[in-house]
Scaffold this active site. Structure first.
Site, PDB file in Angstrom:
ATOM      1  N   SER A 253       0.854  -1.200   0.000  1.00 47.57           N
ATOM      2  CA  SER A 253       0.000   0.000   0.000  1.00 47.57           C
ATOM      3  C   SER A 253       0.879   1.236   0.000  1.00 47.57           C
ATOM      4  CB  SER A 253      -0.866   0.021   1.256  1.00 47.57           C
ATOM      5  OG  SER A 253      -0.085   0.370   2.382  1.00 47.57           O
ATOM      6  N   ASP A 254       0.354   2.330  -0.523  1.00 49.80           N
ATOM      7  CA  ASP A 254       1.024   3.587  -0.216  1.00 49.80           C
ATOM      8  C   ASP A 254       0.868   3.795   1.286  1.00 49.80           C
ATOM      9  OD1 ASP A 254       2.354   5.977  -0.230  1.00 49.80           O
ATOM     10  OD2 ASP A 254       1.281   6.802  -1.946  1.00 49.80           O
ATOM     11  N   TRP A 255       1.707   4.665   1.815  1.00 51.35           N
ATOM     12  CA  TRP A 255       1.807   4.780   3.267  1.00 51.35           C
ATOM     13  C   TRP A 255       0.515   5.358   3.885  1.00 51.35           C
ATOM     14  CZ3 TRP A 255       5.285   2.143   1.385  1.00 51.35           C
ATOM     15  CH2 TRP A 255       6.391   1.696   2.077  1.00 51.35           C
ATOM     16  N   GLY A 256      -0.249   4.484   4.491  1.00 52.28           N
ATOM     17  CA  GLY A 256      -1.508   4.931   5.097  1.00 52.28           C
ATOM     18  C   GLY A 256      -2.680   4.866   4.138  1.00 52.28           C
TER      19      GLY A 256
END
Ligand code: BGC
Length: 773
Positions: A253-256
């Site tokens: 995932s992208d961060w968050g």
């Protein structure tokens, strides 16, 4: 400004603790409990994958991933994804905007190898890049991290970069998948985009990198695509990425970016980053226990995390070193190759560039002394050293080149003088000079990850400076710095020569000096159109959207495809870039072989360096399909090659196009189709400097659509089986041309019900059945 730092030391603390026995993914997976498997599916902390320890023994070691993309951003202490905390020194290579403008896949492979070497030397398993999102609007704050408005050039160059990085035994993360084309509301916005546009514009760069270079990981974007978060988008992450393209790596995932962890696992997201503190791992376990999530899906994701660990271990066991000087030299070469000479008009009978030994020049503009060389946010690298153009020009001149800052920058030295005083000083410095080099560009606050630009303009004080300097001395060369298109139309009449070095990385200053002096002949070309006005840009009115939605209303007409379709003038077209030499194109030919899905076109052209210095030319091949059922762009880039030629030398460039290069995504058949007919194959030095256009006939595949009751009379008339029957009926009715046009657009069922067809619904049903058989 000269900043010099020592080579990063490899820190022993970061070395993963090695498992006691060789790491066998299947054996380890079989030994894990459900809780342990679920724990692997989110991070240990900001930058590490989770480890599994049992009885004091490491069953699964943790590995480190870190940004990316144009240099290593390995944070030593505090961690963040916004470029706030400091990181270890690493070579800051040119940003993708600059690297892309080189159109040089071999160069990108070499830069990739250097990035891989630094990643490896720092005990990092995966470098989080490159980003291949399409520059839908020049306003996107992160355009500097992306390659192009065109998927072929973005995909081809990113594939070479990934290949180079991964050849060092470390991984990449192809990002941000998908349709992340703006920063505004990036964590929530839904990119509302039709499938054909996704397939033809926003996905192919990812597809090319996946199929050519198999990145170890793909990073999903924050945004939604047609209402579904990319992190839980089953069609994107599984149907397209894995089933269609054959992606073998891990999706992170992208961060968050994860909203619903269970839905994300089900959709094909393997690793959530950063750490979730165990919260979402527990959700995964609970969902399995409740029978809501198949444990097989957890196994599949855990297997991919283990696979990533397994392929990381050999490099982590032998990190190696890198040569800071050699990498700086490569960064300089790459930045010069990506510098684009936009304009070089004669003044007093001769162009201002190249300068040769810059003895007679004056330099104006704070950016010459305080370079902007990278963008803000998660890609921000702590450079091993930093070149500025002023120092580089002085050293090329072997003399003290006069300089005046002309304007201030927040990131430059303090200067209490008034704007008027700064301009007055610059005018004095410029007045007596043979040539004035005016350094202009976007201040750091204008573009960044996390927000978009509001306009395309330079700051007003810079334009005022240029005007004042040009009034005193018209021999002006403007050197631009910025990560995306800047509008030049308001002021370029004051700049007979104009070039951009983009955000050229830590050696961007010396690279620009190399191009100015002629030590390097410019060969960069635009991978994005420079429009005349923001109002002309394709997404204008549909960017950045509102109330949680951004509508990709321009469809496939992105970048030059838009300007060409609308016949809109631009400041500089896609593919444009001048040289200090000239190139002739001769003997262009296009030869078709095969048909339908096996169709091929071999395009060849002889390119000759007709000038006095060695140089390189980017030969571009565009394809147009004017006869298709769907509206297709006037022309689309389908291949390119960069050739280096000595004066007088020539080379035949051959580019092979395959069926995919001729096809479009059929919105009804939902597959790629080559529709037969005439194709226009153009060979050019830019999208608007076509040197030869060839018309070829391609035998296409069958694109007959199934008939149904609501097919129109016109559609039925064009049908190979039903056509003769329907045409005979229509001919029998003796309709005048006006009536015929009206009837052609009416559904068959309506014509039958109105008694206009001379047969009933049952006969229509039979006709349809025979036609579709
Ligand atoms: C960015 C990614 C980056 C990640 C980790 C995110 O905010 O969008 O590109 O890799 O942070 O820093």
């Amino acid at each position: 400004m000269t900043l010099d730092q020592t080579a990063p030391a490899t820190t022993a603390d970061d070395s993963p603790r090695q498992p006691a026995q060789p790491f066998d993914v299947e054996r380890v997976l079989a030994s894990l409990t459900l809780e342990e498997k679920a724990s692997l599916l989110s991070g240990l902390d900001f930058w590490h994958t989770q480890q599994v320890e049992r009885d004091g023994e490491t069953v699964v070691p943790s590995v480190m991933v870190t940004d990316g993309p144009h240099g290593l951003r390995k944070q030593a202490e505090s961690a963040d994804h916004l470029g706030i905390g400091n990181s270890v020194p690493a070579t800051c290579f040119p940003t993708a905007a600059a690297l892309g403008s080189s159109w040089d896949a071999d160069l990108l492979r070499r830069v990739g190898e250097a990035l891989g070497r630094e990643t490896r030397a720092n005990d990092v398993a995966v470098l989080l890049g490159p980003g291949v999102n399409i520059k839908r609007s020049p306003l996107c704050g992160r355009n500097f991290e992306y390659f192009s408005e065109d998927p072929v050039v973005a995909g081809e160059l990113a594939a070479a970069l990934v290949d180079g990085i991964q050849s060092l035994g470390v991984g990449t993360s192809l990002k941000h998948f998908a349709a992340n084309n703006q920063e505004a509301d990036r964590m929530r916005v839904s990119a509302d985009v039709d499938e054909r546009t996704l397939r033809e514009i926003y996905l192919p760069a990812f597809e090319r990198v996946v199929t050519k270079a198999q990145p170890w990981t793909v990073m999903c974007s924050y945004n939604k695509v047609n209402g579904v978060y990319a992190s839980q988008h089953d069609w994107l992450l599984t149907t397209v990425l894995r089933d269609e393209w054959g992606f073998e790596g891990l999706v992170v995932s992208d961060w968050g970016a994860v909203r619903d962890r269970v839905a994300a696992v089900a959709a094909g997201l393997d690793l959530e980053m950063p750490a979730s503190g165990g919260r979402t791992d527990a959700e995964v376990v609970a969902a399995v226990r409740a029978g809501e999530l198949d444990e097989g899906l957890v196994d599949a994701a855990a297997r991919r995390v283990l696979g990533l660990v397994a392929r990381s271990l050999p490099a982590l066991e032998a990190p190696g070193e890198f040569d800071v000087d050699a990498h700086h030299t490569l960064a300089r070469e790459a930045a010069a190759a990506g510098t684009v000479l936009l304009r070089n008009e004669p003044v007093d009978g001769a162009p201002l560039l190249p300068l040769g030994a810059p003895a007679e020049v004056a330099v104006v503009g704070e950016l010459a002394r305080t370079p902007r060389y990278q963008g803000a946010g998660s890609s921000q690298v702590n450079p091993t050293r930093l070149d500025d153009a002023l120092t580089a020009l002085r050293s090329a001149a072997g003399a003290d080149v006069p300089f005046a800052p002309g304007y201030t920058l927040a990131e430059g030295p303090d200067d209490d003088r008034s704007p008027e005083a700064l301009v007055a000083e610059a005018v004095e410095v410029a007045r007596g000079a043979g040539t004035v080099l005016v350094f202009l560009g976007l201040p750091a606050a204008y573009e960044s990850e996390g927000y978009d630009r509001e306009h395309l303009d330079l700051p007003a004080d810079q334009v005022a400076l240029l005007r004042a300097v040009a009034a005193a001395n018209p021999r002006v060369v403007v050197v631009l710095a910025g990560g995306s298109a800047i509008s030049v139309s308001e002021w370029q009449d004051a700049a007979p020569a104009l070039l951009t070095g983009w955000l050229g990385g830590q050696a961007g200053g010396s690279a620009v000096a190399d191009v100015l002096t002629g030590a390097v002949t410019p060969s960069g070309k635009l991978t994005e159109t420079l429009p005349l006005r923001l109002e002309d840009t394709p997404a204008f009115g549909n960017f950045p959207g509102e109330l949680g939605h951004v509508r990709y209303g321009e469809g496939v007409l992105v970048g030059y495809r838009w300007y060409d379709a609308r016949k809109v003038d631009v400041a500089y077209p896609f593919g444009h870039g001048l040289s200090y030499t000239t190139f002739a194109y001769d003997d262009a030919a296009a030869e078709v072989s095969g048909t339908g899905a096996d169709a091929r076109v071999r395009v060849s052209v002889r390119v000759t360096n007709t000038g006095a210095v060695a140089g390189a030319e980017v030969v571009q091949v565009y394809v147009g399909d004017p006869a298709a059922q769907v509206q297709r762009p006037e022309r689309e880039l389908k291949g390119f090659a960069k050739v280096h030629l000595d004066p007088g030398a020539s080379q035949v460039v051959t580019l092979d196009l395959d069926a995919r290069d001729l096809s479009y995504w059929h919105p009804v058949l939902r597959r790629w189709v080559v529709e037969g007919g005439e194709f226009r194959v153009a060979v050019g030095a830019s999208s608007r400097d076509l040197r030869a256009e060839l018309v070829v006939d391609v035998v296409g595949e069958d694109v007959t659509l199934p008939l149904h009751e609501l097919s129109t009379v016109g559609e039925a008339m064009a049908h190979p089986v039903a056509g003769p029957v329907v045409r005979a009926t229509i001919d029998g009715a003796g309709l005048d041309p006006v009536m015929l046009s009206m009837v052609a657009d009416m559904p068959l069922a309506v014509v039958v019900d109105f008694g206009m067809a001379g047969f009933d619904r049952a006969a229509l049903g039979q006709l349809i059945e025979t036609a579709n058989a």
